[in-house]
Design an enzyme around this catalytic site. Sequence first.
Site, short mmCIF file in Angstrom:
data_model
loop_
_atom_site.label_atom_id
_atom_site.label_comp_id
_atom_site.label_asym_id
_atom_site.label_seq_id
_atom_site.Cartn_x
_atom_site.Cartn_y
_atom_site.Cartn_z
N GLU A 66 0.82 -1.21 0.00
CA GLU A 66 0.00 0.00 0.00
C GLU A 66 0.85 1.26 0.00
OE1 GLU A 66 -3.58 -1.84 2.77
OE2 GLU A 66 -1.79 -1.02 3.72
N ASP A 237 -7.50 -4.91 8.88
CA ASP A 237 -7.16 -3.65 8.23
C ASP A 237 -7.02 -3.77 6.72
OD1 ASP A 237 -4.87 -5.14 8.21
OD2 ASP A 237 -3.56 -3.60 9.00
P1 NAD Z 1 2.28 -10.50 13.75
O1 NAD Z 1 2.13 -11.48 12.63
O2 NAD Z 1 3.64 -10.17 14.26
O3 NAD Z 1 1.39 -10.98 15.02
C1 NAD Z 1 0.07 -11.44 14.90
C2 NAD Z 1 -0.18 -12.43 16.03
O4 NAD Z 1 -1.59 -12.81 15.99
C3 NAD Z 1 0.61 -13.73 15.93
O5 NAD Z 1 1.35 -13.92 17.12
C4 NAD Z 1 -0.45 -14.82 15.73
O6 NAD Z 1 -0.12 -16.03 16.36
C5 NAD Z 1 -1.67 -14.17 16.38
N1 NAD Z 1 -2.95 -14.72 15.94
C6 NAD Z 1 -3.38 -14.98 14.68
N2 NAD Z 1 -4.65 -15.46 14.71
C7 NAD Z 1 -5.02 -15.48 16.01
C8 NAD Z 1 -6.21 -15.86 16.68
N3 NAD Z 1 -7.27 -16.34 16.01
N4 NAD Z 1 -6.27 -15.73 18.04
C9 NAD Z 1 -5.19 -15.25 18.74
N5 NAD Z 1 -4.03 -14.88 18.15
C10 NAD Z 1 -3.95 -15.00 16.80
O7 NAD Z 1 1.53 -9.18 13.25
P2 NAD Z 1 1.66 -7.69 13.83
O8 NAD Z 1 2.75 -6.92 13.13
O9 NAD Z 1 1.63 -7.72 15.31
O10 NAD Z 1 0.28 -7.09 13.28
C11 NAD Z 1 -0.95 -7.59 13.75
C12 NAD Z 1 -2.05 -7.06 12.87
O11 NAD Z 1 -2.16 -5.64 13.02
C13 NAD Z 1 -1.83 -7.33 11.39
O12 NAD Z 1 -3.04 -7.79 10.83
C14 NAD Z 1 -1.47 -5.98 10.82
O13 NAD Z 1 -1.84 -5.85 9.47
C15 NAD Z 1 -2.25 -5.07 11.73
N6 NAD Z 1 -1.74 -3.71 11.83
C16 NAD Z 1 -2.64 -2.72 11.87
C17 NAD Z 1 -2.19 -1.42 11.97
C18 NAD Z 1 -3.21 -0.33 12.05
O14 NAD Z 1 -2.84 0.84 11.95
N7 NAD Z 1 -4.46 -0.62 12.26
C19 NAD Z 1 -0.83 -1.12 12.00
C20 NAD Z 1 0.08 -2.18 12.00
C21 NAD Z 1 -0.39 -3.48 11.90
#
Ligand code: NAD
Length: 350
Positions: A66, A237
């Site tokens: 993006e 997101d």
């Molecule tokens: P990451 O992959 O490091 O961590 C995600 C965690 O979620 C993992 O530890 C995984 O085991 C866990 N997980 C997956 N499915 C699960 C479930 N059903 N129950 C419990 N745990 C579960 O990712 P990250 O960098 O921490 O990012 C997390 C999310 O936040 C991503 O989807 C990312 O796109 C989003 N994000 C959003 C913003 C925003 O501004 N809104 C900014 C950054 C990241």
Amino acid sequence: MTAPKPSDLAFVPFVSVENMMKLVHRIGIEQMLRDLGDYIEDDFRRWELFDKTPRVASHSRDGVIELMPTSDGEVYGFKYVNGHPKNTREGLQTVTAFGLLATVDTGYPVMLSEMTVLTALRTAATSAMVAKHLAPKGARTMAMIGNGAQSEFQALAFKAICGVDRLRLYDLDRGATAKTIRNLQGFGFEMTSCDSPEDAMLGAEIITTCTADKQYATILTDNMIGSGVHINAIGGDCPGKTELHPDILKRSTVFVEYPAQTRIEGEIQQMPADFPVTEMWQVIGGTAPGRTDARQITLFDGVGFAIEDFSALRYVRSKLEETGLYQDLDMIADPDDPRDLFGMLQRSKV
Ligand code: NAD
């Protein structure tokens, strides 16, 4: 922001990952999260000044790339960011990013920066700044579902900005929870590793969902959510990627950054196009109500908006002179005669 001299514009200050990490340590992570929260809040107060557009997304089978542009009329900025939930299985991160600021006077870039670390900081600062306006007063306990890369940043921002000091942690992968607990030792949290999302909810006044999965997931179901809580849902997101059961949305007052983007990417993509939402900039500016009732469920459907990245870059730029934590990048060609680019190329022959 003072205008740089033309000769300065040939070299673009570049903030590397190493210098970003030094900046965080120099300022202190909790202070930096508070500062970022203030910068983001200030820019939400001048929301109407900004160019706004949903981010430009290129979807592929395993993820999304993006571009997130905006301008306040004086400075232009954009972030390049990816989201690839499968990456961690290959030893790569889900989210990486870099970003740029340019002056609109000349169009020349004035700073290029790493934004993988900065995105985690700005996302956490945004979540906590929003919760400061919406969460129940005096909330100290937060459930955190998803204990990946963003989780420690979220926890620390909620501590620094809202006073949260008890965490109830759950992740499908127990190793992720153990990592978060290990990383947060010494920061003053009381932490509980939970066996299920239901267990994590016990006593929580704030619930953060921060999971990564490219599907309509149901991390929270309606029966798990008691009255009066604040939900900070940031993992859903992009199109086809959500975390909450739609029934929760029906019971909540939903707050968003920029509706045109959130309706495509947020939890509300599951709802009709006219589903009512409140824009956070209006709550912050005092033109729309936030939490009005102790039993109300407030839900921040956070997807991350370009203005938050702009604010974060603006903050980092404000620290360049004082800290010197940057390198000059030879990024813009600088011919002696601006119309003799070819001559410059010829003269560079050895
Ligand atoms: P990451 O992959 O490091 O961590 C995600 C965690 O979620 C993992 O530890 C995984 O085991 C866990 N997980 C997956 N499915 C699960 C479930 N059903 N129950 C419990 N745990 C579960 O990712 P990250 O960098 O921490 O990012 C997390 C999310 O936040 C991503 O989807 C990312 O796109 C989003 N994000 C959003 C913003 C925003 O501004 N809104 C900014 C950054 C990241």
